[in-house]
Design a protein around this motif. Structure first.
Motif, PDB file in Angstrom:
ATOM      1  N   VAL A   1       0.901  -1.178  -0.053  1.00 22.08           N
ATOM      2  CA  VAL A   1      -0.021  -0.193   0.081  1.00 22.08           C
ATOM      3  C   VAL A   1       0.861   1.403   0.156  1.00 22.08           C
ATOM      4  O   VAL A   1       0.331   2.352  -0.619  1.00 22.08           O
ATOM      5  N   ALA A   2       1.877   1.217   0.745  1.00 22.12           N
ATOM      6  CA  ALA A   2       2.962   2.289   0.857  1.00 22.12           C
ATOM      7  C   ALA A   2       3.165   2.973  -0.592  1.00 22.12           C
ATOM      8  O   ALA A   2       2.902   4.478  -0.569  1.00 22.12           O
ATOM      9  N   PRO A   3       3.564   2.310  -1.560  1.00 25.66           N
ATOM     10  CA  PRO A   3       3.914   3.091  -2.875  1.00 25.66           C
ATOM     11  C   PRO A   3       2.789   3.782  -3.295  1.00 25.66           C
ATOM     12  O   PRO A   3       2.997   5.027  -4.007  1.00 25.66           O
ATOM     13  N   VAL A   4       1.593   3.054  -3.270  1.00 30.03           N
ATOM     14  CA  VAL A   4       0.580   3.768  -3.970  1.00 30.03           C
ATOM     15  C   VAL A   4      -0.041   5.000  -3.216  1.00 30.03           C
ATOM     16  O   VAL A   4      -0.491   6.109  -3.927  1.00 30.03           O
ATOM     17  N   VAL A   5       0.017   5.063  -1.928  1.00 29.55           N
ATOM     18  CA  VAL A   5      -0.043   6.305  -1.001  1.00 29.55           C
ATOM     19  C   VAL A   5       0.610   7.198  -1.591  1.00 29.55           C
ATOM     20  O   VAL A   5       0.578   8.406  -1.780  1.00 29.55           O
ATOM     21  N   ALA A   6       1.973   7.048  -1.469  1.00 20.62           N
ATOM     22  CA  ALA A   6       2.943   7.962  -1.960  1.00 20.62           C
ATOM     23  C   ALA A   6       2.715   8.726  -3.297  1.00 20.62           C
ATOM     24  O   ALA A   6       2.965   9.762  -3.452  1.00 20.62           O
ATOM     25  N   LEU A   7       2.373   8.177  -4.333  1.00 17.64           N
ATOM     26  CA  LEU A   7       2.190   8.431  -5.452  1.00 17.64           C
ATOM     27  C   LEU A   7       0.881   9.029  -5.657  1.00 17.64           C
ATOM     28  O   LEU A   7       1.020  10.218  -6.383  1.00 17.64           O
ATOM     29  N   ALA A   8      -0.040   8.732  -4.849  1.00 19.32           N
ATOM     30  CA  ALA A   8      -1.243   9.570  -4.657  1.00 19.32           C
ATOM     31  C   ALA A   8      -0.868  10.924  -4.106  1.00 19.32           C
ATOM     32  O   ALA A   8      -1.502  11.905  -4.784  1.00 19.32           O
ATOM     33  N   LEU A   9      -0.071  10.818  -3.145  1.00 21.08           N
ATOM     34  CA  LEU A   9       0.276  12.277  -2.339  1.00 21.08           C
ATOM     35  C   LEU A   9       1.046  13.123  -3.218  1.00 21.08           C
ATOM     36  O   LEU A   9       1.077  14.324  -3.292  1.00 21.08           O
ATOM     37  N   SER A  10       1.723  12.270  -4.120  1.00 18.19           N
ATOM     38  CA  SER A  10       2.687  13.240  -5.155  1.00 18.19           C
ATOM     39  C   SER A  10       1.836  13.963  -6.412  1.00 18.19           C
ATOM     40  O   SER A  10       2.582  14.505  -7.187  1.00 18.19           O
ATOM     41  N   CYS A  11       0.663  13.862  -6.394  1.00 21.66           N
ATOM     42  CA  CYS A  11       0.024  14.307  -7.532  1.00 21.66           C
ATOM     43  C   CYS A  11      -0.005  15.855  -7.446  1.00 21.66           C
ATOM     44  O   CYS A  11       0.209  16.401  -8.414  1.00 21.66           O
ATOM     45  N   ALA A  12      -0.223  16.329  -6.170  1.00 23.19           N
ATOM     46  CA  ALA A  12       0.029  17.829  -5.901  1.00 23.19           C
ATOM     47  C   ALA A  12       1.501  18.414  -6.621  1.00 23.19           C
ATOM     48  O   ALA A  12       1.697  19.442  -7.471  1.00 23.19           O
ATOM     49  N   PRO A  13       2.706  17.793  -6.046  1.00 19.33           N
ATOM     50  CA  PRO A  13       3.842  18.250  -6.193  1.00 19.33           C
ATOM     51  C   PRO A  13       4.267  18.101  -7.950  1.00 19.33           C
ATOM     52  O   PRO A  13       4.659  18.809  -8.296  1.00 19.33           O
ATOM     53  N   ALA A  14       3.358  17.139  -8.510  1.00 20.91           N
ATOM     54  CA  ALA A  14       3.758  16.811  -9.983  1.00 20.91           C
ATOM     55  C   ALA A  14       3.160  18.111 -10.697  1.00 20.91           C
ATOM     56  O   ALA A  14       3.750  18.414 -11.506  1.00 20.91           O
ATOM     57  N   GLY A  15       1.993  18.551 -10.060  1.00 22.14           N
ATOM     58  CA  GLY A  15       1.303  19.647 -10.762  1.00 22.14           C
ATOM     59  C   GLY A  15       2.025  20.801 -10.683  1.00 22.14           C
ATOM     60  O   GLY A  15       2.100  21.663 -11.588  1.00 22.14           O
ATOM     61  N   VAL A  16       2.763  21.094  -9.497  1.00 19.48           N
ATOM     62  CA  VAL A  16       3.641  22.191  -9.436  1.00 19.48           C
ATOM     63  C   VAL A  16       4.710  22.187 -10.307  1.00 19.48           C
ATOM     64  O   VAL A  16       5.159  23.319 -10.898  1.00 19.48           O
TER      65      VAL A  16
ATOM     66  N   LEU B   1       7.760   8.588  -0.149  1.00 20.69           N
ATOM     67  CA  LEU B   1       7.984   7.002  -0.034  1.00 20.69           C
ATOM     68  C   LEU B   1       8.473   6.496   1.221  1.00 20.69           C
ATOM     69  O   LEU B   1       7.820   5.641   1.939  1.00 20.69           O
ATOM     70  N   THR B   2       9.459   7.324   1.776  1.00 21.37           N
ATOM     71  CA  THR B   2       9.864   6.993   3.124  1.00 21.37           C
ATOM     72  C   THR B   2       9.136   7.371   4.205  1.00 21.37           C
ATOM     73  O   THR B   2       8.851   6.431   5.316  1.00 21.37           O
ATOM     74  N   LEU B   3       8.139   8.468   4.006  1.00 21.98           N
ATOM     75  CA  LEU B   3       7.304   8.695   5.108  1.00 21.98           C
ATOM     76  C   LEU B   3       6.146   7.588   5.159  1.00 21.98           C
ATOM     77  O   LEU B   3       5.655   7.117   6.075  1.00 21.98           O
ATOM     78  N   THR B   4       5.472   7.340   3.963  1.00 22.68           N
ATOM     79  CA  THR B   4       4.366   6.377   4.275  1.00 22.68           C
ATOM     80  C   THR B   4       4.818   5.067   4.403  1.00 22.68           C
ATOM     81  O   THR B   4       4.059   4.527   5.013  1.00 22.68           O
ATOM     82  N   GLY B   5       6.007   4.784   3.978  1.00 17.86           N
ATOM     83  CA  GLY B   5       6.582   3.246   4.507  1.00 17.86           C
ATOM     84  C   GLY B   5       6.536   3.232   6.007  1.00 17.86           C
ATOM     85  O   GLY B   5       6.435   2.044   6.716  1.00 17.86           O
ATOM     86  N   ALA B   6       7.097   4.330   6.664  1.00 14.79           N
ATOM     87  CA  ALA B   6       7.161   4.148   8.087  1.00 14.79           C
ATOM     88  C   ALA B   6       5.984   4.420   8.853  1.00 14.79           C
ATOM     89  O   ALA B   6       5.692   3.677   9.874  1.00 14.79           O
ATOM     90  N   VAL B   7       4.954   5.224   8.163  1.00 13.57           N
ATOM     91  CA  VAL B   7       3.586   5.370   8.818  1.00 13.57           C
ATOM     92  C   VAL B   7       2.851   3.907   8.788  1.00 13.57           C
ATOM     93  O   VAL B   7       2.170   3.513   9.910  1.00 13.57           O
ATOM     94  N   LEU B   8       3.069   3.315   7.619  1.00 16.54           N
ATOM     95  CA  LEU B   8       2.094   2.054   7.478  1.00 16.54           C
ATOM     96  C   LEU B   8       2.870   0.963   7.916  1.00 16.54           C
ATOM     97  O   LEU B   8       2.387  -0.190   7.715  1.00 16.54           O
ATOM     98  N   ASP B   9       4.393   1.017   8.252  1.00 16.44           N
ATOM     99  CA  ASP B   9       5.070  -0.157   8.628  1.00 16.44           C
ATOM    100  C   ASP B   9       5.288  -1.043   7.546  1.00 16.44           C
ATOM    101  O   ASP B   9       5.115  -2.294   7.660  1.00 16.44           O
ATOM    102  N   GLU B  10       5.403  -0.713   6.288  1.00 19.79           N
ATOM    103  CA  GLU B  10       5.620  -1.455   5.195  1.00 19.79           C
ATOM    104  C   GLU B  10       7.067  -1.096   4.555  1.00 19.79           C
ATOM    105  O   GLU B  10       7.529   0.199   4.585  1.00 19.79           O
ATOM    106  N   PRO B  11       7.797  -1.878   3.770  1.00 17.46           N
ATOM    107  CA  PRO B  11       8.909  -1.529   2.997  1.00 17.46           C
ATOM    108  C   PRO B  11       8.425  -0.340   2.090  1.00 17.46           C
ATOM    109  O   PRO B  11       7.497  -0.305   1.382  1.00 17.46           O
ATOM    110  N   ALA B  12       9.252   0.663   1.778  1.00 18.68           N
ATOM    111  CA  ALA B  12       9.067   1.761   1.219  1.00 18.68           C
ATOM    112  C   ALA B  12       9.182   1.506  -0.377  1.00 18.68           C
ATOM    113  O   ALA B  12       8.522   2.170  -1.014  1.00 18.68           O
ATOM    114  N   ALA B  13       9.726   0.357  -0.672  1.00 18.44           N
ATOM    115  CA  ALA B  13       9.877   0.083  -2.284  1.00 18.44           C
ATOM    116  C   ALA B  13      10.125   1.107  -3.035  1.00 18.44           C
ATOM    117  O   ALA B  13       9.641   1.595  -4.129  1.00 18.44           O
ATOM    118  N   HIS B  14      11.380   1.614  -2.813  1.00 17.59           N
ATOM    119  CA  HIS B  14      11.919   2.811  -3.289  1.00 17.59           C
ATOM    120  C   HIS B  14      12.038   2.630  -4.931  1.00 17.59           C
ATOM    121  O   HIS B  14      11.968   3.466  -5.851  1.00 17.59           O
TER     122      HIS B  14
END
Length: 422
Positions: A242-257, A302-315
């Protein structure tokens, strides 16, 4: 005498170019003999008058007398709808006109040629000047809210999955997936990430779905499943990343900027540049800087979502997928949707083929089909498959973008991206 002798010859030009050259020489010779004597003054005057009568319609028919006018006629629609010389320069470049071609029209570059064409277009009324001020804060705030929605809704959907079980969990997953999809579609229909052409998100959904389920399915297939899970239990849950998908969803705003900064600064370079080569050389570092900025923002997410969800960050696989999606969207926004769709399709097909070969290798005599994937997983783990597929696709798009997005024609309407409705 030589001039009058030329005029008395029969008019049998072999080509328009020969006719023009012969006429030019005739007029020059007549001018040179103007002070001399002739056998008969009346005959000489009559011959000169006859020459002028014949030459005036010829001169009006000369096709190369005004080459810029001929070019304007060829690109009449472009000149009439353009609101500034930059759009004409971008359109000429898109049609293959280069600085070397502009030199044949006695201009140092395409920008100078476009300025003359724009100035010579007849207009009844002067068009309203383009707004030079940045978009209103209300418009930017509205788009930023839409850009933040996918990440917020994705985080809420993951929380719902963690807090529910059984049938409510399936309902939460379905509702969350639908909400995130609609929010992402709204974010891509407005603002810097919006495109003039409609594109299909099928392959993007496949790539994101593989990031969520692909590694778990690959492990299950290698362990002999999907009826047997890697831990040997039969009633375990399907493994999700789940962590990579959440990180990619959160990166939608930075991608627009990042897309907004690239469009605005490229437009400024287009205004200040005085040649196509100069513009390409100045925009290429800007493109690479925009790409690096997005990757620099995605990595801590990716690092933040991996730490919060206790999953490998899958960088590795998540960074490769993020780079692929960003470059594909930039190309789509700037008018190169076909190449972006082609690479996304090839990447999704490669991931699907990797899974298919594992199951096909179970057939009698087909063990060799699974050997490449098994060897890759043995060296790099299950993450090697999406990393290799998405990484190769991102590299292909980066090379393609460094050629296409550094052309003036890709930024003719970049200033309207922040307010374009989907």
């Amino acid at each position: 005498m030589s001039g009058l002798g030329e005029l008395d010859r029969p008019e049998t030009p072999s080509s328009p170019g020969a006719w023009d050259e012969r006429s030019r020489r005739s007029l020059t010779d007549v001018g040179g003999d103007e002070g001399g004597t002739d056998e008969s003054g009346s005959r000489g005057a009559g011959a000169v008058a006859s020459s002028r009568d014949r030459q005036s319609p010829t001169r009006a028919r000369r096709p190369n007398a005004d080459p810029v006018k001929a070019l304007m006629h060829r690109h009449r629609d472009l000149c009439e709808r353009a609101v500034d010389p930059l759009e004409i320069a971008a359109g000429l470049e898109a049609h293959g006109v280069t600085d070397r071609t502009a030199a044949r029209f006695r201009h140092r570059d395409v920008f100078s040629l476009a300025e003359e064409m724009y100035a010579r277009v007849p207009r009844d009324d002067d068009p309203a000047p383009r707004p030079t001020d940045p978009p209103a804060p209300r418009v930017r705030a509205a788009w930023l809210v839409l850009a933040l929605l996918p990440g917020v809704l994705c985080a809420a959907a993951v929380a719902g999955l963690r807090l529910t079980d059984g049938r409510p969990r399936l309902i939460a997953a379905a509702v969350g997936a639908l909400a995130v999809t609609l929010a992402l579609r709204a974010a891509l229909r407005r603002g810097p990430l919006s495109a003039a052409t409609r594109t299909s998100g099928t392959w993007t959904c496949w790539l994101v779905g593989y990031a969520l389920l692909g590694d778990g399915l690959l492990r299950t297939a290698l362990a002999g499943g999907p009826d047997v899970l890697p831990d040997g239990t039969a009633d375990g849950e399907w493994p999700l990343t789940v962590a990579p998908v959440v990180a990619l969803a959160l990166s939608c705003a930075p991608a627009g900027v990042c897309a907004h900064l690239f469009a605005v600064r490229a437009r400024r370079k287009l205004t200040s540049s005085r040649g196509l080569a100069d513009f390409s050389a100045s925009v290429r570092p800007l493109l690479l800087g925009t790409f690096a900025l997005y990757m620099g923002v995605l990595t801590p997410l990716l690092t933040l979502t991996g730490a919060v969800l206790d999953e490998p960050a899958a960088h590795p696989q998540a960074l490769a997928l993020g780079a692929l999606l960003l470059l594909a969207r930039l190309l789509t926004v700037h008018g190169h949707a076909h190449s972006a769709t082609l690479v996304l399709t090839a990447t999704a097909a490669a991931e699907g083929a990797a899974l298919a070969t594992l199951f096909a290798g179970r057939l009698p005599g087909c063990d060799f089909l699974a050997v490449p994937v098994e060897a890759l997983v043995a060296v790099c783990g299950p993450a090697g498959v999406p990393t290799a597929a998405c990484g190769l696709g991102a590299l292909t798009l980066l090379v393609h973008a460094s050629r296409r997005l550094t052309r003036a024609s890709a930024h003719a309407h970049a200033d309207a991206a922040t307010e374009r409705p989907g």
